[in-house]
Design an enzyme around this catalytic site. Structure first.
Site, short mmCIF file in Angstrom:
data_model
loop_
_atom_site.label_atom_id
_atom_site.label_comp_id
_atom_site.label_asym_id
_atom_site.label_seq_id
_atom_site.Cartn_x
_atom_site.Cartn_y
_atom_site.Cartn_z
N ARG A 65 -7.51 -9.31 11.13
CA ARG A 65 -6.51 -9.20 12.21
C ARG A 65 -6.37 -10.41 13.11
O ARG A 65 -5.69 -10.33 14.13
CB ARG A 65 -6.80 -7.96 13.07
CG ARG A 65 -6.89 -6.63 12.31
CD ARG A 65 -5.65 -6.35 11.53
NE ARG A 65 -5.60 -4.94 11.06
CZ ARG A 65 -4.80 -4.53 10.10
NH1 ARG A 65 -3.99 -5.38 9.49
NH2 ARG A 65 -4.80 -3.26 9.72
N ASP A 311 -10.63 -3.27 1.34
CA ASP A 311 -9.33 -3.29 2.03
C ASP A 311 -9.51 -2.88 3.50
O ASP A 311 -8.69 -2.17 4.07
CB ASP A 311 -8.31 -2.37 1.34
CG ASP A 311 -6.87 -2.62 1.81
OD1 ASP A 311 -6.63 -3.67 2.44
OD2 ASP A 311 -6.01 -1.75 1.55
#
Length: 446
Positions: A65, A311
């Protein structure tokens, strides 16, 4: 020089489990034997009788992120969570803000990781409908590969122009990793669900909206295009049994040009779990049926699926706690992946030797990573010591993710990561993260 001697471990490496010692000097493994004597007075000795010693997991798909979405996670926080979970190397995806779709933006991420990462790292370069010229500038020896979203997901990086897609497949020498879901099928299914339920669609409909058909249509087209162009293709996060038939189990991994990955959540959860977990297990592709989960396990053990990854894609609880159409897909997994997978070893789903192959050896082969992924003399000491009989329960108090939650909350694992080594340094020691930035940029033998 940092010197550590690991004694009497159950070493899991290259298809075997054997008792022995491993000597680490500096960043490297320098000796592996049945019994190694202490060489210097300042050698740290770790008694590992009854404990597994494995090469650290190489996670080929994470979303940390940063930049731009740091309210969810950062490279620093999530890499620390990763080493707490036995992941020593990660490959991070390009759908940040801004997206890593130019060389300069990609190098900005490398610079940030060099400063902050507890684990070793590389990054995927992001492909779009209009950056082929930039893709062709990427040096395959310096980055993990190219990521293409063939179905829309977090970040709006959909590549949906078939002519551009074929041109990318034909011209790049990068390993191409793809997210495969057919966009038109998803749009049609979503429109029908909104017509019936409005915005508050029951979460149980997620695997029907992002359906088996959507996954198979996209995966089969990607495989067909790779065969046509000769591209090196890696299909991320298979979620259906049907898709697994697209992949070859006969060839050795080093000889495959088309490979596949499965993620921990698709091996653990099923559509029955939506009733209790809700949007916390909303992923793209969706968690599907028990039959799909069984098919994924079968393909993994047969060799049709080559790699297990996470993931890892955290969002805040506030973001996840929304109606279906507004709740983002993705969840945090790096801290608990290895222990969840060891739970599957205990249940007989996979052998410990095969597990190490799928989480360490095969990612190293597939991405041609230099000196990592094995317990070998002369290799970097990226190692994990696991107690196979130390039950513990995931609670908010022991979660390391910045988002502060886990889909595994309340789950009791029998196994526990005790130590994690990154480049010979102990970065995780019995519940404590010791070193914040011992990770290195991984190198490739290509």
């Amino acid at each position: 020089m940092n010197t550590v001697l690991i004694k009497n471990a159950m070493i899991v490496n290259e298809g075997k489990v054997f008792n022995g010692d491993v000597l680490i000097e500096g960043e490297y493994i320098v000796e592996i034997d049945k019994s190694i004597s202490v060489k210097t007075a300042d050698t740290r000795i770790i008694e590992a009788d009854g404990l597994y010693l494995i090469p650290g997991m190489i996670d080929d798909q994470v979303h940390f992120r940063e930049p731009g979405l740091t309210h969810k996670a950062t490279i620093k926080t999530e890499s620390q969570a990763a080493v707490a979970g036995g992941i020593t190397t990660f490959i991070e995806m390009p759908n940040t803000v801004p997206q890593a779709t130019t060389i300069d933006l990609l190098e900005d991420k490398f610079a940030k990781a060099a400063k902050d990462s507890a684990a070793n790292y590389s990054f995927m370069f992001g492909g779009t409908n209009d950056n082929l010229e930039e893709i062709l500038k990427v040096d395959k020896n310096k980055v993990a590969g190219l990521k293409l979203f063939l179905g829309s997901s977090t970040g709006n990086m959909l590549v949906d122009n078939p002519e551009i897609l074929e041109e990318i497949f034909s011209k790049t020498d990068l390993l191409i990793s793809v997210h495969c879901e057919d966009e038109e099928t998803i749009k049609r299914n979503l429109a029908e669900a909104i017509k019936e339920f409005g915005e508050d669609i029951p979460i149980e409909k997620h695997p029907l909206i992002r359906s088996e058909e959507a996954c198979y249509l996209s995966s089969s087209k990607a495989v067909e295009l790779a065969k046509k162009t000769g591209a090196r293709l890696h299909v991320f996060h298979l979620s259906t049994a049907k898709e697994t038939k697209l992949f070859d189990k006969r060839k050795a991994l080093k000889d495959k040009k088309i490979t596949a990955e499965v993620c921990v959540h698709h091996l653990w959860f099923t559509d029955e779990d939506y009733a209790t977990k809700g949007t916390k297990i909303k992923w793209n592709p969706a968690v599907k049926t028990a039959a799909d989960r069984d098919g994924l396990w079968q393909a993994l053990n047969e060799g049709r699926i080559d790699v297990i990854a996470t993931d890892h894609a955290p969002h805040t609880l506030e973001e996840k706690d929304n109606v279906y159409t507004k709740a983002p897909s993705g969840g945090p997994l790096v801290q608990h992946a290895v222990e969840a997978l060891f739970e599957m070893v205990n249940k007989g789903r996979i052998t410990v030797e095969k597990l190490v192959e799928k989480i360490a050896h095969n990612p190293a082969i597939l991405f041609q990573i230099k000196e990592r992924g094995y317990i070998r003399k002369g290799y970097k000491a990226d190692l994990v010591i696991i107690d196979p009989n130390s039950p513990w329960t995931v609670t908010k108090e022991n979660i390391a993710y910045k988002c502060g939650w886990s889909p595994f909350e309340g789950t009791t694992f029998k196994s526990r990561v005790k130590y994690t080594f990154v480049n010979g340094q102990i970065v995780y020691d019995n519940g404590r993260i010791l070193e914040a930035n011992k990770g290195q940029r991984i190198e490739f033998d290509r």
